[in-house]
Design an enzyme around this catalytic site. Structure first.
Site, PDB file in Angstrom:
ATOM      1  N   LYS A   1      39.829 -67.109 -33.367  1.00  0.00           N
ATOM      2  CA  LYS A   1      38.372 -66.933 -33.406  1.00  0.00           C
ATOM      3  C   LYS A   1      37.947 -65.749 -34.268  1.00  0.00           C
ATOM      4  O   LYS A   1      36.825 -65.678 -34.742  1.00  0.00           O
ATOM      5  CB  LYS A   1      37.817 -66.769 -31.995  1.00  0.00           C
ATOM      6  CG  LYS A   1      38.039 -65.393 -31.392  1.00  0.00           C
ATOM      7  CD  LYS A   1      36.808 -64.983 -30.555  1.00  0.00           C
ATOM      8  CE  LYS A   1      36.870 -63.526 -30.167  1.00  0.00           C
ATOM      9  NZ  LYS A   1      37.600 -63.217 -28.955  1.00  0.00           N
TER      10      LYS A   1
ATOM     11  N   HIS B   1      42.274 -58.977 -21.296  1.00  0.00           N
ATOM     12  CA  HIS B   1      41.797 -58.583 -22.618  1.00  0.00           C
ATOM     13  C   HIS B   1      40.853 -57.402 -22.406  1.00  0.00           C
ATOM     14  O   HIS B   1      39.851 -57.547 -21.727  1.00  0.00           O
ATOM     15  CB  HIS B   1      41.070 -59.753 -23.284  1.00  0.00           C
ATOM     16  CG  HIS B   1      40.624 -59.477 -24.703  1.00  0.00           C
ATOM     17  ND1 HIS B   1      41.140 -58.457 -25.461  1.00  0.00           N
ATOM     18  CD2 HIS B   1      39.726 -60.086 -25.494  1.00  0.00           C
ATOM     19  CE1 HIS B   1      40.567 -58.457 -26.658  1.00  0.00           C
ATOM     20  NE2 HIS B   1      39.693 -59.428 -26.704  1.00  0.00           N
TER      21      HIS B   1
ATOM     22  N   GLU C   1      47.470 -61.044 -27.962  1.00  0.00           N
ATOM     23  CA  GLU C   1      46.547 -61.872 -28.764  1.00  0.00           C
ATOM     24  C   GLU C   1      45.744 -61.018 -29.740  1.00  0.00           C
ATOM     25  O   GLU C   1      44.513 -60.964 -29.664  1.00  0.00           O
ATOM     26  CB  GLU C   1      45.562 -62.596 -27.836  1.00  0.00           C
ATOM     27  CG  GLU C   1      46.190 -63.472 -26.784  1.00  0.00           C
ATOM     28  CD  GLU C   1      45.226 -63.770 -25.633  1.00  0.00           C
ATOM     29  OE1 GLU C   1      44.182 -63.100 -25.514  1.00  0.00           O
ATOM     30  OE2 GLU C   1      45.521 -64.670 -24.848  1.00  0.00           O
TER      31      GLU C   1
HETATM   32  C1  LIG Z   1      38.545 -62.164 -29.151  1.00  0.00           C
HETATM   33  C2  LIG Z   1      39.770 -62.331 -28.352  1.00  0.00           C
HETATM   34  C3  LIG Z   1      40.978 -61.782 -28.818  1.00  0.00           C
HETATM   35  C4  LIG Z   1      41.088 -60.951 -30.071  1.00  0.00           C
HETATM   36  O1  LIG Z   1      40.536 -59.713 -29.898  1.00  0.00           O
HETATM   37  P1  LIG Z   1      40.672 -58.596 -31.037  1.00  0.00           P
HETATM   38  O2  LIG Z   1      39.850 -57.497 -30.504  1.00  0.00           O
HETATM   39  O3  LIG Z   1      40.159 -59.182 -32.295  1.00  0.00           O
HETATM   40  O4  LIG Z   1      42.121 -58.233 -31.115  1.00  0.00           O
HETATM   41  C5  LIG Z   1      42.096 -61.993 -28.044  1.00  0.00           C
HETATM   42  N1  LIG Z   1      42.062 -62.714 -26.904  1.00  0.00           N
HETATM   43  C6  LIG Z   1      40.923 -63.245 -26.416  1.00  0.00           C
HETATM   44  C7  LIG Z   1      40.954 -64.024 -25.162  1.00  0.00           C
HETATM   45  C8  LIG Z   1      39.742 -63.063 -27.142  1.00  0.00           C
HETATM   46  O5  LIG Z   1      38.593 -63.585 -26.645  1.00  0.00           O
END
Ligand SMILES: *Cc1c(COP(=O)(O)O)cnc(C)c1O
Length: 418
Positions: A83, A211, A281
């Site tokens: 994303k 996260h 992630e």
């Molecule tokens: C947006 C998102 C990420 C990526 O986050 P960054 O801050 O770009 O590293 C990872 N995991 C989930 C579930 C997300 O919604």
């Protein structure tokens, strides 16, 4: 609204040896050269789109970020968060580096599968999924997915009974640019109930995830989240469930990455056995610094009379704004810092772009606006240059590969680039 860019071309920075006159200049020179080549070309063949903004991606930068990841978090397998930026050039390159992928929607899963990536390397890491997307994931054998509430478990039971579940626990970094704690994550006092329901429904719990939010800079948020995840592991064990994956999510920032990584390694070593598989992630960490955006100044307003006397800066209007690749100005209140091409790094300006030499040390201030007639389409209130900027000049913005861009297809934005 008028001008809504749907397409922004991405060009890969040239890998070739630069000509001698550039060799001693900044390490960013392949990007400068690529930008110059593209602009010169566009100006020769005006129909090719000299009025469109464009990205240059430096895959070498992506590779350097990957090396840094492997060095600092050697036991954490990265699943790139699609994303963040779903430019096919980037995705293809990451696939070749053997990263996994975190997909949040059917469209993202489809894109990654189309690259030939095996379903084992994909996570469906959205805790609140549509039923249709569950059916798709089950069929495609993308079985690992997150959840954080009771209703989601019912959907999963009905449409993806073979799911390999990761419980997403609440986490939040107050310093994060985009905190996510309010939207997602099971609070600790609900963990027991959720896990009991997993068991009752006969579903398969494989791990715990969190996260901390995008743009996190406080290592204690990771420490707290890992502790909370450990609590969820203990609860699961008490219920006879056997999770084996810890997913530490995204939120990694260049500026604090090393410090974060040290802190993460320490807590993990302390709280988890080596039998636990650790994954993450990262999104921005891989994408942001690799992208440079070039925009063209399409018009200019020099302040006169009273405005000029009041010191209001002159205005530049450029061919890209908040409805295009500058969404981050709104989303994250990011303050953009453009450079005028020709003064970018220490590269000399080229050919007909040569400007008059200004006096050493003089500063030119402009506010920069996008091309729509919308009054909120302001890219930056005040930017300082060491030269005058004219209509037709190009402005260069670095670190544009994050969630701001039209090359990304978050949920249904026009897909771009070639
Ligand atoms: C947006 C998102 C990420 C990526 O986050 P960054 O801050 O770009 O590293 C990872 N995991 C989930 C579930 C997300 O919604």
């Amino acid at each position: 609204m008028g001008f809504l860019p749907t397409q922004t071309e991405t060009i890969i920075a040239e890998k070739k040896d630069p000509p001698r006159e550039y060799r001693k200049l900044s390490p960013k020179q392949p990007i400068d050269l690529t930008i110059d080549t593209r602009i010169t070309h566009a100006e020769k063949h005006a129909a090719v789109g000299g009025d469109e903004s464009f990205f240059v991606v430096d895959l070498g930068e992506v590779s350097r970020q990957h090396q840094s990841w492997k060095k600092n978090l050697p036991n954490v397998q990265p699943y790139y968060a699609v994303k963040c930026n779903s430019d096919p050039i980037l995705l293809k390159y990451l696939a070749s580096l053997n990263t996994g992928f975190d997909c949040a929607s059917t469209e993202e899963m489809r894109i990654i599968l189309d690259l030939g990536v095996h379903s084992d390397r994909i996570l469906f890491a959205n805790p609140c999924k549509s039923q249709l997307s569950l059916v798709f994931a089950q069929k495609a054998r993308i079985l690992r997915t997150t959840f954080d509430n009771i209703d989601e478990l019912d959907s999963i039971k009905a449409h993806m009974p073979e799911a390999q579940l990761l419980l997403r626990v609440y986490a939040n970094d107050d310093t994060a640019i985009i905190p996510l704690g309010e939207k997602y994550g099971a609070h600790l006092d609900t963990v027991r109930i959720l896990l009991a329901l997993v068991k009752e429904l006969g579903l398969n719990l494989v791990g715990v995830s969190f996260h901390v939010g995008t743009g996190a800079s406080n290592p204690s948020s990771f420490r707290q989240a890992i502790k909370d995840a450990r609590y969820a592991f203990l609860q699961a064990h008490q219920l006879g469930l056997r999770p084996s994956i810890l997913n530490i999510g995204g939120g990694f920032e260049d500026s604090s990455f090393k410090q974060m990584a040290t802190s993460i390694r320490d807590v993990i070593d302390f709280g988890f056995s080596s039998a636990i598989t650790i994954i993450a992630e990262p999104g921005r960490f891989y994408a942001r610094s690799a992208y440079t955006l070039a925009c063209r100044v399409i018009s200019r307003r020099r302040q006169m009379t009273s405005a000029s006397a009041a010191g209001i800066p002159d205005i530049l209007y450029q061919n890209d704004g908040i409805y295009g690749n500058f969404m981050n100005v709104i989303m994250e209140k990011e303050v953009m810092v453009p450079k005028a091409r020709g003064r970018y790094g220490s590269m000399p300006s080229l050919g007909h772009f040569e400007r008059q030499r200004e006096d050493e040390g003089s500063i030119y201030k402009y506010s920069i606006w996008g091309p729509t007639c919308d009054s909120s389409d302001c890219v930056v209130r005040e930017a300082a240059f060491d030269c005058e900027v004219n209509i037709g000049d190009w402005l260069i913005y670095q670190n544009m590969g994050g969630e701001s861009t039209h090359i990304s297809t978050p949920f249904g934005f026009e897909m771009v680039s070639n």
